[in-house]
Design a protein around this motif. Sequence first.
Motif, PDB file in Angstrom:
ATOM      1  N   GLY A   1      -2.473  32.125  65.481  1.00  0.00           N
ATOM      2  CA  GLY A   1      -3.799  32.602  65.128  1.00  0.00           C
ATOM      3  C   GLY A   1      -4.688  32.821  66.331  1.00  0.00           C
ATOM      4  O   GLY A   1      -4.362  32.485  67.471  1.00  0.00           O
ATOM      5  N   THR A   2      -5.849  33.397  66.066  1.00  0.00           N
ATOM      6  CA  THR A   2      -6.781  33.730  67.136  1.00  0.00           C
ATOM      7  C   THR A   2      -8.147  33.093  66.958  1.00  0.00           C
ATOM      8  O   THR A   2      -8.930  33.049  67.890  1.00  0.00           O
ATOM      9  CB  THR A   2      -6.964  35.257  67.204  1.00  0.00           C
ATOM     10  N   CYS A   3      -8.473  32.589  65.743  1.00  0.00           N
ATOM     11  CA  CYS A   3      -9.788  31.981  65.554  1.00  0.00           C
ATOM     12  C   CYS A   3      -9.744  30.526  66.005  1.00  0.00           C
ATOM     13  O   CYS A   3      -8.680  29.989  66.333  1.00  0.00           O
ATOM     14  CB  CYS A   3     -10.230  32.092  64.099  1.00  0.00           C
ATOM     15  N   SER A   4     -10.908  29.870  65.999  1.00  0.00           N
ATOM     16  CA  SER A   4     -11.005  28.538  66.592  1.00  0.00           C
ATOM     17  C   SER A   4     -10.101  27.525  65.917  1.00  0.00           C
ATOM     18  O   SER A   4      -9.663  26.569  66.547  1.00  0.00           O
ATOM     19  CB  SER A   4     -12.457  28.055  66.543  1.00  0.00           C
ATOM     20  N   ARG A   5      -9.821  27.712  64.638  1.00  0.00           N
ATOM     21  CA  ARG A   5      -8.971  26.746  63.953  1.00  0.00           C
ATOM     22  C   ARG A   5      -7.790  27.413  63.262  1.00  0.00           C
ATOM     23  O   ARG A   5      -7.169  26.817  62.394  1.00  0.00           O
ATOM     24  CB  ARG A   5      -9.787  25.939  62.951  1.00  0.00           C
ATOM     25  N   CYS A   6      -7.486  28.644  63.595  1.00  0.00           N
ATOM     26  CA  CYS A   6      -6.279  29.253  63.054  1.00  0.00           C
ATOM     27  C   CYS A   6      -5.072  28.513  63.618  1.00  0.00           C
ATOM     28  O   CYS A   6      -5.090  28.030  64.751  1.00  0.00           O
ATOM     29  CB  CYS A   6      -6.206  30.733  63.415  1.00  0.00           C
ATOM     30  N   GLY A   7      -4.028  28.458  62.836  1.00  0.00           N
ATOM     31  CA  GLY A   7      -2.861  27.693  63.242  1.00  0.00           C
ATOM     32  C   GLY A   7      -2.895  26.271  62.745  1.00  0.00           C
ATOM     33  O   GLY A   7      -1.904  25.551  62.856  1.00  0.00           O
TER      34      GLY A   7
ATOM     35  N   LEU B   1      -1.498  32.462  60.015  1.00  0.00           N
ATOM     36  CA  LEU B   1      -2.640  33.132  60.631  1.00  0.00           C
ATOM     37  C   LEU B   1      -3.968  32.540  60.183  1.00  0.00           C
ATOM     38  O   LEU B   1      -5.029  33.029  60.573  1.00  0.00           O
ATOM     39  CB  LEU B   1      -2.609  34.627  60.309  1.00  0.00           C
ATOM     40  N   SER B   2      -3.918  31.489  59.356  1.00  0.00           N
ATOM     41  CA  SER B   2      -5.147  30.960  58.773  1.00  0.00           C
ATOM     42  C   SER B   2      -5.325  29.484  59.108  1.00  0.00           C
ATOM     43  O   SER B   2      -4.424  28.827  59.638  1.00  0.00           O
ATOM     44  CB  SER B   2      -5.130  31.146  57.248  1.00  0.00           C
ATOM     45  N   TRP B   3      -6.499  28.991  58.779  1.00  0.00           N
ATOM     46  CA  TRP B   3      -6.805  27.567  58.886  1.00  0.00           C
ATOM     47  C   TRP B   3      -6.585  26.952  57.513  1.00  0.00           C
ATOM     48  O   TRP B   3      -7.359  27.158  56.587  1.00  0.00           O
ATOM     49  CB  TRP B   3      -8.250  27.384  59.356  1.00  0.00           C
ATOM     50  N   ASP B   4      -5.498  26.211  57.356  1.00  0.00           N
ATOM     51  CA  ASP B   4      -5.170  25.539  56.104  1.00  0.00           C
ATOM     52  C   ASP B   4      -5.291  24.040  56.336  1.00  0.00           C
ATOM     53  O   ASP B   4      -4.620  23.491  57.221  1.00  0.00           O
ATOM     54  CB  ASP B   4      -3.747  25.881  55.658  1.00  0.00           C
ATOM     55  N   GLY B   5      -6.137  23.382  55.575  1.00  0.00           N
ATOM     56  CA  GLY B   5      -6.349  21.971  55.853  1.00  0.00           C
ATOM     57  C   GLY B   5      -6.904  21.198  54.686  1.00  0.00           C
ATOM     58  O   GLY B   5      -7.145  21.724  53.605  1.00  0.00           O
ATOM     59  N   HIS B   6      -7.096  19.922  54.949  1.00  0.00           N
ATOM     60  CA  HIS B   6      -7.658  18.958  54.010  1.00  0.00           C
ATOM     61  C   HIS B   6      -6.919  18.961  52.673  1.00  0.00           C
ATOM     62  O   HIS B   6      -7.501  19.216  51.614  1.00  0.00           O
ATOM     63  CB  HIS B   6      -9.146  19.212  53.784  1.00  0.00           C
ATOM     64  N   PRO B   7      -5.608  18.642  52.677  1.00  0.00           N
ATOM     65  CA  PRO B   7      -4.862  18.583  51.414  1.00  0.00           C
ATOM     66  C   PRO B   7      -5.319  17.413  50.557  1.00  0.00           C
ATOM     67  O   PRO B   7      -5.637  16.335  51.061  1.00  0.00           O
ATOM     68  CB  PRO B   7      -3.417  18.395  51.878  1.00  0.00           C
ATOM     69  N   SER B   8      -5.357  17.621  49.258  1.00  0.00           N
ATOM     70  CA  SER B   8      -5.683  16.572  48.290  1.00  0.00           C
ATOM     71  C   SER B   8      -4.850  16.822  47.050  1.00  0.00           C
ATOM     72  O   SER B   8      -4.859  17.934  46.512  1.00  0.00           O
ATOM     73  CB  SER B   8      -7.176  16.595  47.958  1.00  0.00           C
ATOM     74  N   LEU B   9      -4.119  15.804  46.580  1.00  0.00           N
ATOM     75  CA  LEU B   9      -3.158  15.976  45.498  1.00  0.00           C
ATOM     76  C   LEU B   9      -3.539  15.154  44.276  1.00  0.00           C
ATOM     77  O   LEU B   9      -4.169  14.100  44.389  1.00  0.00           O
ATOM     78  CB  LEU B   9      -1.750  15.569  45.943  1.00  0.00           C
ATOM     79  N   THR B  10      -3.119  15.645  43.116  1.00  0.00           N
ATOM     80  CA  THR B  10      -3.219  14.840  41.906  1.00  0.00           C
ATOM     81  C   THR B  10      -2.214  13.694  42.007  1.00  0.00           C
ATOM     82  O   THR B  10      -1.270  13.737  42.798  1.00  0.00           O
ATOM     83  CB  THR B  10      -2.929  15.684  40.663  1.00  0.00           C
TER      84      THR B  10
ATOM     85  N   MET C   1      -1.735  20.578  44.572  1.00  0.00           N
ATOM     86  CA  MET C   1      -2.382  20.334  45.853  1.00  0.00           C
ATOM     87  C   MET C   1      -3.574  21.272  45.984  1.00  0.00           C
ATOM     88  O   MET C   1      -3.439  22.491  45.861  1.00  0.00           O
ATOM     89  CB  MET C   1      -1.429  20.569  47.029  1.00  0.00           C
ATOM     90  N   TYR C   2      -4.732  20.685  46.235  1.00  0.00           N
ATOM     91  CA  TYR C   2      -5.940  21.450  46.536  1.00  0.00           C
ATOM     92  C   TYR C   2      -6.165  21.377  48.042  1.00  0.00           C
ATOM     93  O   TYR C   2      -5.964  20.324  48.662  1.00  0.00           O
ATOM     94  CB  TYR C   2      -7.140  20.878  45.775  1.00  0.00           C
ATOM     95  N   PHE C   3      -6.583  22.471  48.645  1.00  0.00           N
ATOM     96  CA  PHE C   3      -6.820  22.499  50.081  1.00  0.00           C
ATOM     97  C   PHE C   3      -7.789  23.632  50.383  1.00  0.00           C
ATOM     98  O   PHE C   3      -8.103  24.459  49.517  1.00  0.00           O
ATOM     99  CB  PHE C   3      -5.505  22.671  50.850  1.00  0.00           C
ATOM    100  N   HIS C   4      -8.294  23.651  51.615  1.00  0.00           N
ATOM    101  CA  HIS C   4      -9.140  24.781  51.988  1.00  0.00           C
ATOM    102  C   HIS C   4      -8.378  25.703  52.933  1.00  0.00           C
ATOM    103  O   HIS C   4      -7.468  25.277  53.654  1.00  0.00           O
ATOM    104  CB  HIS C   4     -10.474  24.329  52.593  1.00  0.00           C
ATOM    105  N   SER C   5      -8.753  26.964  52.900  1.00  0.00           N
ATOM    106  CA  SER C   5      -8.098  27.960  53.747  1.00  0.00           C
ATOM    107  C   SER C   5      -9.063  29.105  54.000  1.00  0.00           C
ATOM    108  O   SER C   5      -9.869  29.449  53.127  1.00  0.00           O
ATOM    109  CB  SER C   5      -6.822  28.483  53.072  1.00  0.00           C
TER     110      SER C   5
ATOM    111  N   GLN D   1     -12.569  33.574  60.090  1.00  0.00           N
ATOM    112  CA  GLN D   1     -13.383  32.684  60.905  1.00  0.00           C
ATOM    113  C   GLN D   1     -13.405  31.294  60.272  1.00  0.00           C
ATOM    114  O   GLN D   1     -13.106  31.115  59.091  1.00  0.00           O
ATOM    115  CB  GLN D   1     -14.800  33.237  61.042  1.00  0.00           C
ATOM    116  N   ALA D   2     -13.794  30.302  61.075  1.00  0.00           N
ATOM    117  CA  ALA D   2     -13.751  28.920  60.600  1.00  0.00           C
ATOM    118  C   ALA D   2     -14.617  28.717  59.371  1.00  0.00           C
ATOM    119  O   ALA D   2     -14.290  27.929  58.484  1.00  0.00           O
ATOM    120  CB  ALA D   2     -14.181  27.973  61.721  1.00  0.00           C
ATOM    121  N   ASP D   3     -15.746  29.420  59.304  1.00  0.00           N
ATOM    122  CA  ASP D   3     -16.648  29.215  58.175  1.00  0.00           C
ATOM    123  C   ASP D   3     -16.345  30.143  57.002  1.00  0.00           C
ATOM    124  O   ASP D   3     -17.176  30.320  56.114  1.00  0.00           O
ATOM    125  CB  ASP D   3     -18.105  29.371  58.615  1.00  0.00           C
ATOM    126  N   ASP D   4     -15.152  30.738  56.989  1.00  0.00           N
ATOM    127  CA  ASP D   4     -14.742  31.596  55.878  1.00  0.00           C
ATOM    128  C   ASP D   4     -13.917  30.843  54.840  1.00  0.00           C
ATOM    129  O   ASP D   4     -13.311  31.464  53.965  1.00  0.00           O
ATOM    130  CB  ASP D   4     -13.893  32.771  56.395  1.00  0.00           C
TER     131      ASP D   4
END
Length: 660
Positions: A62-68, A95-104, A110-114, A126-129
């Motif tokens: 990735g190319t953004c601050s938290r991509c990868g 190519l994205s920022w995938d993080g903060h996994p949370s599972l039932t 699994m819920y996460f942000h991306s 971008q990080a705030d997307d």
Amino acid sequence: MRARNLKVIFSLAFLLPATLYAEEWSAPQYITELNSAKRDVTPWISADGKTVYIASDRIPGGTCSRCGMEIFVSHLVDGLWTAPERLPEPLNDPLSWDGHPSLTLDGRYMYFHSNRPSPFNPGTRQADDTDIWVSENINGVWQQPVVLGANINTTYWDYAPQISVDGQTLIYTSNRPGGYGNFDLYISHKVDGVWQKSENMGPVINNSIAQVAPNVSYTGKYMFLSDLSNVYRSIKVDGVWQTPIKLPPPVNQCWSGTESSIFNDCTQTLYFYNMCSPLGSWDIATTQWLDFPDPNPCDNFIIPEGQWRVRVTLLEASADLSNDIYLDQPISQLLIKHSLKNVGKVVSTPFLSAEELIFHIHVDANNWGLGEYDHYSNSEFARVQRTDPLRYLVGFEDLPADLADWDYNDTVLLVELVGVEVNIWESQNYLGENQVVQSTPADQDTALVLLLTSSAGVEATAVIPGAGLSESTYGVLTEGDPALYTDLIQPEAPLAPTGVFLKLELENGQTQLLDGQAGIIKIAYADEDDDGIVDGTSVAETGLVLARYDEESGAWMALPSEVDPVADNVTCAMNQFFPIFALGTWTTPDEEPPPVEPPVEPPANPPPADASGPKLHSTDSGSGPGCLSVAAASDPAGWAAVVGLLGLLGSGRLIKRRPR
């Protein structure tokens, strides 16, 4: 025998302190196996402490601050964590920022942000997307993630989701307008499978600075969160979250717990990350709550906060004493009657939440007589073994203390917690029963069709009209083990079975169809040499009858049955009642005619018989209609629908076999 009314109580509720305790936490321990020279953050730990998901950018991209930043999983084996393994696409997007996994709790969702492209962001990654996404695990494979809708996500920064253990409540962070600070916590509840509009959690939780990265503990009693610098804890009292308090050192000693901390009540362990690591990066650490105020909630039977059913499977039953199994609290329900006859039976309760569970077994001391009864349920007569966060083995000693051998295997139950979105038949069949499962809406235009091929190659069919169901449900048709039904066939009983037994059960608990409704049971038999005798028996095929076992009277009831000697099968109307059926013959048909269930009224305009078809030999007394007409509704259209369904049975299109 002296009657006992002793109960085993598995405590699921916890006494909440009136004031917050002064806390002592251990020095953080960094988990070497999970950390790298890169950023390793946002841990989620399973309730049994044996699986952890983290986010890490150890693989460049990735190319953004938290991509990868991607999601990894590790397992605890022999006291050590395995090397974190990257979850494959499509869950991770390199190519994205995938993080903060949370599972039932069951590990299914699994819920996460991306910040991958979605309807809520411009796709610039971008990080705030970031938005909140969910993926389902099916047979060990994470499916294509789905972005949650507008009741959750916005065009602003929505991230750090925390899903409740039952999958029905979502808390997350957002910087959308209208909050109390830079970042606030929002909450949404799922109603009838739909996430409702999110609400700000209010000024008690949120403040003018920032509140991020919520994590509610396994029991639902504690919530940990961060202000981007320190970790805080709130406690729920009478259903209301209290003002968060800052954890003392050594937890908060540098830029600590910036976006994640998760507390495991079972081990009193807080998992978090900070920049205090000797590696000089963001790394994952643990700390113990040394003066944890509650008894270990995972030592006994526990139902976490949320909506659950209890799924009970009878694994063993006493060979000497026949017993019934009850759930007394929080609801009063007879789960399994005559357990010796029902080894392998699966039942579930209505939904319940975070309360005490009280089971007991009701023992007939005179072996099916009408004498004294004993109740065995207290901790002296039961042992609970927790095998994983969702599953328990409950063993009863069902003899008086002076006779007991204290091996707790006289009656054994497998007890599982099942969420609102899981049907009770989806999990592994522990007894290896041959079963088929099908679901249908409860309406006038559908039928529940179950087709089972037995271990001997014999086909059996059950057709249940949708109008006979009280609600949408799953039906289960099981090939019964003849060894389990020997006590149902008494020497004086007129039924001589051919060895074919069936159990028909509905997940909603119905044991009979609604008034005026009837279904079909159809069982094939073997007559390979066409001699008119059922293979392996001395039974003439024309004498075959399908019978239903009536648990109340303990007698077999003949059902109106029609034998097709060309197709080698017997079809009958089950009328309204079930669940146990047998194929056999009556040993004394002349001297002792079998009791016949009263038939349902036939259709007003039954269709004409097909003169070209095989002649059917009916065991009906002659006063009632044939089986197909009994199963039809009260109009010719209903008849046509049932006949049409029977015509589809061979195609397999209406069959869903139980997962193995």
